[in-house]
Design an enzyme around this catalytic site. Structure first.
Site, PDB file in Angstrom:
ATOM      1  CE1 TYR A 141      -3.437  -2.745   0.625  1.00  0.00           C
ATOM      2  CE2 TYR A 141      -4.639  -0.750   1.164  1.00  0.00           C
ATOM      3  CZ  TYR A 141      -4.631  -2.080   0.842  1.00  0.00           C
ATOM      4  OH  TYR A 141      -5.821  -2.740   0.729  1.00  0.00           O
ATOM      5  CE  LYS A 189       2.308 -18.167  -2.300  1.00  0.00           C
ATOM      6  NZ  LYS A 189       1.416 -19.355  -2.334  1.00  0.00           N
ATOM      7  CG  ASP A 221      -1.627 -20.714  -0.943  1.00  0.00           C
ATOM      8  OD1 ASP A 221      -1.108 -20.687   0.204  1.00  0.00           O
ATOM      9  OD2 ASP A 221      -1.104 -21.321  -1.898  1.00  0.00           O
ATOM     10  CG  ASP A 245      -7.995  -5.016   1.603  1.00  0.00           C
ATOM     11  OD1 ASP A 245      -8.912  -4.495   2.255  1.00  0.00           O
ATOM     12  OD2 ASP A 245      -7.956  -5.029   0.351  1.00  0.00           O
ATOM     13  CG  ASP A 249     -13.491  -7.375   2.168  1.00  0.00           C
ATOM     14  OD1 ASP A 249     -13.245  -6.620   3.129  1.00  0.00           O
ATOM     15  OD2 ASP A 249     -13.924  -6.960   1.068  1.00  0.00           O
TER      16      ASP A 249
HETATM   17  C1  IPM Z   1     -10.376  -1.424   3.944  1.00  0.00           C
HETATM   18  C2  IPM Z   1     -10.610  -0.804   2.599  1.00  0.00           C
HETATM   19  C3  IPM Z   1      -9.447   0.127   2.273  1.00  0.00           C
HETATM   20  C4  IPM Z   1      -8.193  -0.724   2.229  1.00  0.00           C
HETATM   21  C5  IPM Z   1      -9.614   0.944   1.000  1.00  0.00           C
HETATM   22  C6  IPM Z   1     -10.895   1.731   0.989  1.00  0.00           C
HETATM   23  C7  IPM Z   1      -8.443   1.861   0.761  1.00  0.00           C
HETATM   24  O1  IPM Z   1     -10.794  -1.763   1.626  1.00  0.00           O
HETATM   25  O2  IPM Z   1     -10.290  -0.672   4.937  1.00  0.00           O
HETATM   26  O3  IPM Z   1     -10.272  -2.642   4.028  1.00  0.00           O
HETATM   27  O4  IPM Z   1      -7.891  -1.327   1.196  1.00  0.00           O
HETATM   28  O5  IPM Z   1      -7.505  -0.793   3.238  1.00  0.00           O
HETATM   29 MN    MN Z   2     -10.803  -3.812   2.405  1.00  0.00          MN
END
Ligand code: IPM
Ligand code: MN
Length: 353
Positions: A141, A189, A221, A245, A249
């Site tokens: 990032y 990894k 993975d 990240d 999710d």
């Molecule tokens: C998160 C989001 C952010 C990230 C984006 C919006 C920059 O997806 O907080 O997980 O990738 O960190």
């Molecule tokens: Mn995210």
């Protein structure tokens, strides 16, 4: 306790879910005799719309001077055409970096009563209670060099971590594991990447200071796969920025909906608390957003931002009670429990604190 809280509602459903979190904090203050002072700032698309940058200078200055920051969401499709540094999302990246928020905590749990609302068999999800600890200010990032070549035919990003960056987030993760079930899985990894080898080595060294916590390592993975096959086997998952990240999710979806996930971003100064779900522009203004991510972010603010653990626990109990009374936001509604709307769900939580 007296505490100052900066609200950054942002874009899309951000303002609605922030209002839900504030209602809960106000109730906690009232019931348990605290005084919270709220101020508000612009961020993301909301700032761009007033002709400012995604993270205006006075928003950054205000965020340094409060006890904690509560953020709704940033992201607005009308600015999608802009270069990365001028998009709403860049505000979040700048804020994390400027405040040194290197440790991102994303708990994911199987809420009682919601075991059936996710994609997994209820018996697979049952008992899931995990915490992703994501490194938040390093890795791909932020690595330099980055950019697109002048002929537009190639692009580069840099994955770089120093031992110190790995060490400090690892200490946080072990300290958290100590307060939980004392199991830490470090995700990397290392079969391919030098950075991951340094990660694994550093985590192992730090781990020797926490002999009471069981440390194991997993390739990303394999970890992604295990997260759907046996989510309840995890306690703390420690990983770098991009892997975290993605896995967070996944953890959210596994538990029923991304709308359920809160987060805390911590450094040495004020922490930033925000739901993981993002701005969801298609849902904005419809009273259908799930406020649980934001409400539980407020709970994390109480616990990690202000040290009010019992207050945080009372918020979680109130959410559980609202769910068991049958209140549901749209994304977790079923035929048996239809959607009750954002504000109604929030009121149900407030009434149970
Ligand atoms: C998160 C989001 C952010 C990230 C984006 C919006 C920059 O997806 O907080 O997980 O990738 O960190
Ligand atoms: Mn995210």
């Amino acid at each position: 306790m007296n505490a100052s809280i900066l609200l950054l509602p942002g874009d899309g459903i951000g303002p609605e879910v922030t209002a839900a979190a504030v209602a809960v904090l106000q109730r906690v203050a009232e019931r348990l005799d605290h005084r919270f002072t709220f101020s508000e700032g612009l961020i993301g698309g909301a700032a761009l719309r007033t002709g400012q940058t995604p993270l205006p200078g006075d928003t950054l200055a205000a965020s340094r001077s409060v006890d904690a920051i509560l953020l709704g969401a940033v992201g607005d499709p009308s600015f999608d055409g802009r270069p990365p540094g001028q998009r709403p999302e860049s505000a979040l990246l700048q804020l994390r970096s400027a405040l040194g928020l290197y440790a991102n905590l994303r708990p994911a749990i199987a809420w009682p009563g919601l075991e059936g609302s996710g994609p997994l068999k209820p018996e697979v999800l049952a008992g899931t209670d995990l915490l992703v600890v994501r490194e938040l200010t390093g890795g791909l990032y932020y690595g330099e060099p980055r950019g697109v070549s002048s002929d537009g035919q190639s692009a580069v990003n840099t994955l770089r971590y120093s031992v110190e960056e790995i060490r400090r987030v690892t200490h946080r993760a072990f300290a958290l594991a100590r307060r939980r079930r004392k199991k830490l899985v470090s995700v990397d990894k290392a079969n391919v990447l030098e950075v991951s080898r340094l990660w694994r080595q550093t985590v192992t060294t730090v781990g020797s200071e926490y002999p009471d916590v069981t440390l194991t390592h997993e390739y990303v993975d394999a970890a992604a796969m295990k997260l759907v096959l046996m989510p309840s086997s995890f306690d703390v998952l420690l990983t770098e920025n991009l892997f975290g990240d993605i896995l967070s999710d996944e953890a959210g979806a596994v538990c029923g909906s991304l709308g359920l996930l809160p987060s805390a971003s911590l450094g040495e100064g004020p922490g930033l608390f925000e739901p993981v779900h993002g701005s969801a522009p298609a849902l904005a203004g419809l009273n259908v957003a799930n406020p649980i991510g934001a409400i539980m972010s407020a709970a994390m603010l109480l616990e990690y931002g202000l040290g009010l653990r019992e207050e945080a626990a009372s918020v979680q109990r109130a959410v559980e009670a609202a769910l068991s009374s049958g209140f549901r936001a749209e994304d977790i509604s079923t035929e048996e429990h239809p959607s009750t709307g954002t504000t109604e769900f929030t009121q149900a939580v407030v009434d149970r604190i």
